[in-house]
Design a protein around this motif. Structure first.
Motif, PDB file in Angstrom:
ATOM      1  N   GLN A  60       1.039  -1.235  -0.139  1.00 52.97           N
ATOM      2  CA  GLN A  60       0.064  -0.180  -0.190  1.00 52.97           C
ATOM      3  C   GLN A  60       0.936   1.270  -0.200  1.00 52.97           C
ATOM      4  OE1 GLN A  60      -3.350  -0.032   2.781  1.00 52.97           O
ATOM      5  NE2 GLN A  60      -2.994  -2.330   3.266  1.00 52.97           N
ATOM      6  N   MET A  61       1.859   1.342   0.709  1.00 54.03           N
ATOM      7  CA  MET A  61       2.909   2.451   0.638  1.00 54.03           C
ATOM      8  C   MET A  61       3.665   2.610  -0.718  1.00 54.03           C
ATOM      9  SD  MET A  61       3.369   3.985   3.622  1.00 54.03           S
ATOM     10  CE  MET A  61       4.993   4.907   3.327  1.00 54.03           C
ATOM     11  N   GLN A  62       3.983   1.627  -1.359  1.00 52.79           N
ATOM     12  CA  GLN A  62       4.274   1.741  -2.796  1.00 52.79           C
ATOM     13  C   GLN A  62       3.307   2.243  -3.726  1.00 52.79           C
ATOM     14  OE1 GLN A  62       5.567  -2.082  -3.701  1.00 52.79           O
ATOM     15  NE2 GLN A  62       7.149  -2.182  -2.244  1.00 52.79           N
ATOM     16  N   GLU A  63       1.891   2.005  -3.431  1.00 53.82           N
ATOM     17  CA  GLU A  63       0.882   2.444  -4.403  1.00 53.82           C
ATOM     18  C   GLU A  63       0.561   3.801  -4.035  1.00 53.82           C
ATOM     19  OE1 GLU A  63      -2.201  -0.508  -3.691  1.00 53.82           O
ATOM     20  OE2 GLU A  63      -1.238  -2.041  -4.757  1.00 53.82           O
ATOM     21  N   LEU A  64       0.841   4.309  -2.759  1.00 54.35           N
ATOM     22  CA  LEU A  64       0.465   5.590  -2.250  1.00 54.35           C
ATOM     23  C   LEU A  64       0.896   6.839  -3.095  1.00 54.35           C
ATOM     24  CD1 LEU A  64      -0.985   6.955   0.270  1.00 54.35           C
ATOM     25  CD2 LEU A  64       1.258   7.461   1.072  1.00 54.35           C
ATOM     26  N   ALA A  86      -3.978   7.041   2.422  1.00 50.45           N
ATOM     27  CA  ALA A  86      -2.899   7.136   3.531  1.00 50.45           C
ATOM     28  C   ALA A  86      -3.812   6.901   4.848  1.00 50.45           C
ATOM     29  CB  ALA A  86      -2.494   8.533   3.539  1.00 50.45           C
ATOM     30  N   MET A  87      -4.936   7.310   5.025  1.00 53.98           N
ATOM     31  CA  MET A  87      -5.860   7.023   6.111  1.00 53.98           C
ATOM     32  C   MET A  87      -5.993   5.572   6.271  1.00 53.98           C
ATOM     33  SD  MET A  87      -5.780   9.791   7.316  1.00 53.98           S
ATOM     34  CE  MET A  87      -6.460   9.385   8.958  1.00 53.98           C
ATOM     35  N   LYS A  88      -6.311   4.896   5.130  1.00 51.92           N
ATOM     36  CA  LYS A  88      -6.387   3.472   5.205  1.00 51.92           C
ATOM     37  C   LYS A  88      -5.068   2.792   5.592  1.00 51.92           C
ATOM     38  CE  LYS A  88      -7.636  -0.577   2.241  1.00 51.92           C
ATOM     39  NZ  LYS A  88      -8.038  -1.140   0.928  1.00 51.92           N
ATOM     40  N   ILE A  89      -3.870   3.312   5.181  1.00 50.99           N
ATOM     41  CA  ILE A  89      -2.625   2.781   5.609  1.00 50.99           C
ATOM     42  C   ILE A  89      -2.595   2.991   7.091  1.00 50.99           C
ATOM     43  CG2 ILE A  89      -0.128   2.979   5.570  1.00 50.99           C
ATOM     44  CD1 ILE A  89      -0.361   3.704   2.621  1.00 50.99           C
ATOM     45  N   ARG A  90      -2.939   4.185   7.515  1.00 55.45           N
ATOM     46  CA  ARG A  90      -2.832   4.454   8.983  1.00 55.45           C
ATOM     47  C   ARG A  90      -3.757   3.542   9.787  1.00 55.45           C
ATOM     48  NH1 ARG A  90      -3.303  11.185  10.153  1.00 55.45           N
ATOM     49  NH2 ARG A  90      -0.970  11.597  10.194  1.00 55.45           N
ATOM     50  N   GLN A  91      -4.937   3.331   9.199  1.00 51.13           N
ATOM     51  CA  GLN A  91      -5.731   2.543  10.182  1.00 51.13           C
ATOM     52  C   GLN A  91      -5.261   0.776  10.073  1.00 51.13           C
ATOM     53  OE1 GLN A  91      -9.641   2.314   8.559  1.00 51.13           O
ATOM     54  NE2 GLN A  91     -10.190   0.261   9.499  1.00 51.13           N
ATOM     55  N   GLY A  92      -4.595   0.520   8.930  1.00 55.92           N
ATOM     56  CA  GLY A  92      -3.946  -0.909   9.037  1.00 55.92           C
ATOM     57  C   GLY A  92      -2.615  -0.870   9.976  1.00 55.92           C
ATOM     58  N   ALA A 134       9.218  -5.402  12.953  1.00 59.33           N
ATOM     59  CA  ALA A 134       7.964  -4.956  12.508  1.00 59.33           C
ATOM     60  C   ALA A 134       7.561  -3.552  12.947  1.00 59.33           C
ATOM     61  CB  ALA A 134       6.700  -5.896  12.676  1.00 59.33           C
ATOM     62  N   MET A 135       7.606  -3.540  14.528  1.00 55.64           N
ATOM     63  CA  MET A 135       7.181  -2.249  15.108  1.00 55.64           C
ATOM     64  C   MET A 135       8.081  -1.021  14.673  1.00 55.64           C
ATOM     65  SD  MET A 135       4.848  -2.716  17.134  1.00 55.64           S
ATOM     66  CE  MET A 135       4.710  -1.776  18.284  1.00 55.64           C
ATOM     67  N   LYS A 136       9.411  -1.107  14.256  1.00 53.25           N
ATOM     68  CA  LYS A 136      10.290  -0.267  13.896  1.00 53.25           C
ATOM     69  C   LYS A 136       9.840   0.221  12.284  1.00 53.25           C
ATOM     70  CE  LYS A 136      14.339  -1.493  16.400  1.00 53.25           C
ATOM     71  NZ  LYS A 136      15.798  -1.996  16.308  1.00 53.25           N
ATOM     72  N   LEU A 137       9.636  -0.547  11.630  1.00 52.41           N
ATOM     73  CA  LEU A 137       9.212  -0.390  10.382  1.00 52.41           C
ATOM     74  C   LEU A 137       7.683   0.369  10.091  1.00 52.41           C
ATOM     75  CD1 LEU A 137      10.038  -3.521   8.293  1.00 52.41           C
ATOM     76  CD2 LEU A 137      11.012  -1.463   8.011  1.00 52.41           C
ATOM     77  N   ILE A 138       6.880   0.140  11.159  1.00 47.42           N
ATOM     78  CA  ILE A 138       5.739   0.739  11.141  1.00 47.42           C
ATOM     79  C   ILE A 138       5.668   2.234  11.624  1.00 47.42           C
ATOM     80  CG2 ILE A 138       3.519   0.916  12.594  1.00 47.42           C
ATOM     81  CD1 ILE A 138       3.350  -2.093  12.565  1.00 47.42           C
ATOM     82  N   GLN A 139       6.817   2.534  12.470  1.00 44.89           N
ATOM     83  CA  GLN A 139       6.851   3.697  12.895  1.00 44.89           C
ATOM     84  C   GLN A 139       7.468   4.738  11.779  1.00 44.89           C
ATOM     85  OE1 GLN A 139       6.133   5.430  15.742  1.00 44.89           O
ATOM     86  NE2 GLN A 139       6.721   7.027  14.798  1.00 44.89           N
ATOM     87  N   VAL A 140       8.441   3.802  11.157  1.00 48.11           N
ATOM     88  CA  VAL A 140       9.075   4.584   9.663  1.00 48.11           C
ATOM     89  C   VAL A 140       7.875   4.905   8.716  1.00 48.11           C
ATOM     90  CG1 VAL A 140      10.595   4.432   7.566  1.00 48.11           C
ATOM     91  CG2 VAL A 140      11.332   3.754   9.994  1.00 48.11           C
ATOM     92  N   MET A 141       7.237   4.017   8.478  1.00 42.54           N
ATOM     93  CA  MET A 141       5.919   4.159   7.780  1.00 42.54           C
ATOM     94  C   MET A 141       4.971   5.394   8.112  1.00 42.54           C
ATOM     95  SD  MET A 141       4.791   0.638   6.007  1.00 42.54           S
ATOM     96  CE  MET A 141       4.747  -0.300   7.573  1.00 42.54           C
ATOM     97  N   ARG A 142       4.663   5.368   9.554  1.00 45.65           N
ATOM     98  CA  ARG A 142       3.734   6.310   9.899  1.00 45.65           C
ATOM     99  C   ARG A 142       4.425   7.843   9.785  1.00 45.65           C
ATOM    100  NH1 ARG A 142       2.897   4.162  14.620  1.00 45.65           N
ATOM    101  NH2 ARG A 142       0.561   3.622  14.143  1.00 45.65           N
ATOM    102  N   THR A 143       5.762   7.957  10.068  1.00 42.94           N
ATOM    103  CA  THR A 143       6.501   9.073   9.776  1.00 42.94           C
ATOM    104  C   THR A 143       6.340   9.582   8.364  1.00 42.94           C
ATOM    105  OG1 THR A 143       7.906   8.746  11.721  1.00 42.94           O
ATOM    106  CG2 THR A 143       8.733  10.625  10.142  1.00 42.94           C
ATOM    107  N   SER A 144       6.686   8.647   7.399  1.00 41.52           N
ATOM    108  CA  SER A 144       6.482   8.833   6.028  1.00 41.52           C
ATOM    109  C   SER A 144       5.238   9.234   5.686  1.00 41.52           C
ATOM    110  CB  SER A 144       6.842   7.781   5.200  1.00 41.52           C
ATOM    111  OG  SER A 144       6.872   8.173   3.954  1.00 41.52           O
ATOM    112  N   VAL A 145       4.127   8.981   6.047  1.00 40.76           N
ATOM    113  CA  VAL A 145       2.797   9.127   5.714  1.00 40.76           C
ATOM    114  C   VAL A 145       2.540  10.585   6.194  1.00 40.76           C
ATOM    115  CG1 VAL A 145       0.458   8.528   6.097  1.00 40.76           C
ATOM    116  CG2 VAL A 145       1.893   6.799   5.315  1.00 40.76           C
ATOM    117  N   ALA A 146       2.894  10.806   7.639  1.00 39.75           N
ATOM    118  CA  ALA A 146       2.365  12.181   8.134  1.00 39.75           C
ATOM    119  C   ALA A 146       3.391  13.200   7.120  1.00 39.75           C
ATOM    120  CB  ALA A 146       3.060  12.216   9.601  1.00 39.75           C
ATOM    121  N   ALA A 147       4.554  12.957   6.781  1.00 38.29           N
ATOM    122  CA  ALA A 147       5.201  14.134   5.999  1.00 38.29           C
ATOM    123  C   ALA A 147       4.583  14.202   4.803  1.00 38.29           C
ATOM    124  CB  ALA A 147       6.572  13.507   5.911  1.00 38.29           C
ATOM    125  N   ARG A 148       3.946  13.210   4.198  1.00 35.52           N
ATOM    126  CA  ARG A 148       3.464  13.350   2.693  1.00 35.52           C
ATOM    127  C   ARG A 148       2.086  13.806   2.897  1.00 35.52           C
ATOM    128  NH1 ARG A 148       5.161   7.307   0.208  1.00 35.52           N
ATOM    129  NH2 ARG A 148       7.501   7.779   0.194  1.00 35.52           N
TER     130      ARG A 148
END
Length: 376
Positions: free
Chosen positions: A81-85, A98-104, A160-174
């Motif tokens: 989903q991040m790649q498709e964003l 992005a909100m779907k990713i956040r929910q996931g 997995a928890m670290k990757l989720i945090q990285v994705m969350r920061t990336s989504v917020a910035a975008r």
């Protein structure tokens, strides 16, 4: 006589088989299987505790392993989903994805916490199992395997928890880099449009004078529980029959700010001057209060001060309060704060963040409606 001899021989062989059973090869590990009910046996009537302790441990670990496999698959799905964003065609579509990713991500974090709790509980079960009995070789082999797998699963969870945090920061910035929407509608059905005018920072303005229906919607959200609906309707009807005072419009602005979580205000003189440059105000059905005191001409200011009066500013671009006729987009006059006329109402302004917040709120509601959280 021959029959008796044959029966005697068979009986002797049977006794020999019972006293000297065959010994299994040491090269073949014992197979642990769950008990199977007979063909005519009622499964529901099997006695509790029929499984061996090791069989129970094996099934418990199967559940642990299934949790790990499912959560790893969910993490892979978030990666896709991040790649498709970035491929989303519009800002609104981007926000929805992005909100779907956040929910996931939030759901996966909760599942990872539950998975970790289950693994800790299983590790405690292994410790108790080892302490309560003299372990057979097969049991020791199983428990050692379980512990090795738990250690691996723990490392995967941390990653997995670290990757989720990285994705969350990336989504917020975008999301922060998205341009503001050209318009949005708030919880009471009031539409705001984006204003880009020279000399002021972009802001939103409600596209019409507040209606009686919107006023009633705000009252319902702001009023304490139990206030009769008939009383609220009567208050809204009274306000639009007689007009709104300055204090009433201020309370409405504060109420909407509280409901939306962003600043909502009456406009000031500088902002309505910017609105006039883009032609806004010609069609306003009422004059509207401003949050400024009235900057009266010098002669009137002197007379006002002698009487100890304080006048607030009113913008009347369509000439609703005067008989001069015609539109004057720069028309700002003074009025007593307690004054109320049927032709005097209010509009509101909001900062850029209000539009972005409204877009995300709508996208989040859509994501929750289209993809409700699975039952755990």
């Amino acid at each position: 006589m021959r029959v008796l001899l044959t029966l005697s021989l068979l009986f002797g062989l049977a006794l020999d088989a019972q006293e000297n059973p065959p010994v299994p090869s040491s090269q073949e590990p014992p197979v642990v299987e769950a008990p199977v009910a007979e063909a005519n046996e009622d499964v529901g009537s099997l006695p509790v505790g029929r499984d061996t302790p090791l069989q129970i441990m094996i099934r418990a670990f199967d559940h642990i392993r299934l949790e790990r496999t499912e959560n790893a698959a969910r993490l892979d799905s978030l990666h896709r989903q991040m790649q498709e964003l970035l491929q989303q065609p519009t800002a609104n579509a981007f926000a929805a994805a992005a909100m779907k990713i956040r929910q996931g991500m939030q759901e996966l974090e909760e599942r990872l916490r539950l998975e970790r709790e289950n693994q800790i509980g299983f590790k405690n079960d292994i410790d108790r199992y080892s302490a309560e009995r003299q372990l057979l070789r097969q049991e020791a082999s199983y428990l050692s395997h379980f512990l090795d797998e738990l250690k691996l699963y723990g490392l995967e969870q941390e990653k997995a928890m670290k990757l989720i945090q990285v994705m969350r920061t990336s989504v917020a910035a975008r999301l922060e880099r998205l341009p503001p929407p050209s318009e949005f509608t708030n919880r009471v059905g009031m539409s705001f449009v984006l204003v880009n005018a020279k000399g002021v920072s972009p802001f939103y303005v409600s596209n019409q004078v507040m209606t009686q229906e919107q006023y009633l919607a705000i009252l319902k959200l702001m009023s304490p529980p139990g206030r009769p609906a008939e009383e609220l309707s009567a208050e809204a009807e009274r306000a639009f029959r007689e007009g709104l005072t300055f204090a009433e419009t201020q309370r409405l602005a504060l109420g909407m700010a509280h409901l939306s979580g962003v600043q909502v205000m009456l406009p000031n003189a500088k902002e309505v001057a910017a609105l006039a440059t883009v032609g806004f105000g010609k069609e306003l059905e009422r004059a509207v209060w401003l949050r400024d005191k009235w900057n009266a001409p010098y002669g009137e200011r002197d007379a006002i001060s002698r009487f100890g009066a304080v006048l607030n500013a009113v913008w009347d671009p369509a000439g609703r309060l005067t008989r001069r006729g015609g539109a004057d987009l720069d028309a700002v006059v003074g009025e007593l704060p307690d004054a109320h006329y049927p032709a005097l109402g209010c509009i509101f302004i909001a900062p850029i963040v209000a539009g972005k917040a409204a877009r995300l709120s709508q996208a989040e509601e859509a994501a929750m409606a289209s993809n409700p959280q699975e039952e755990k």
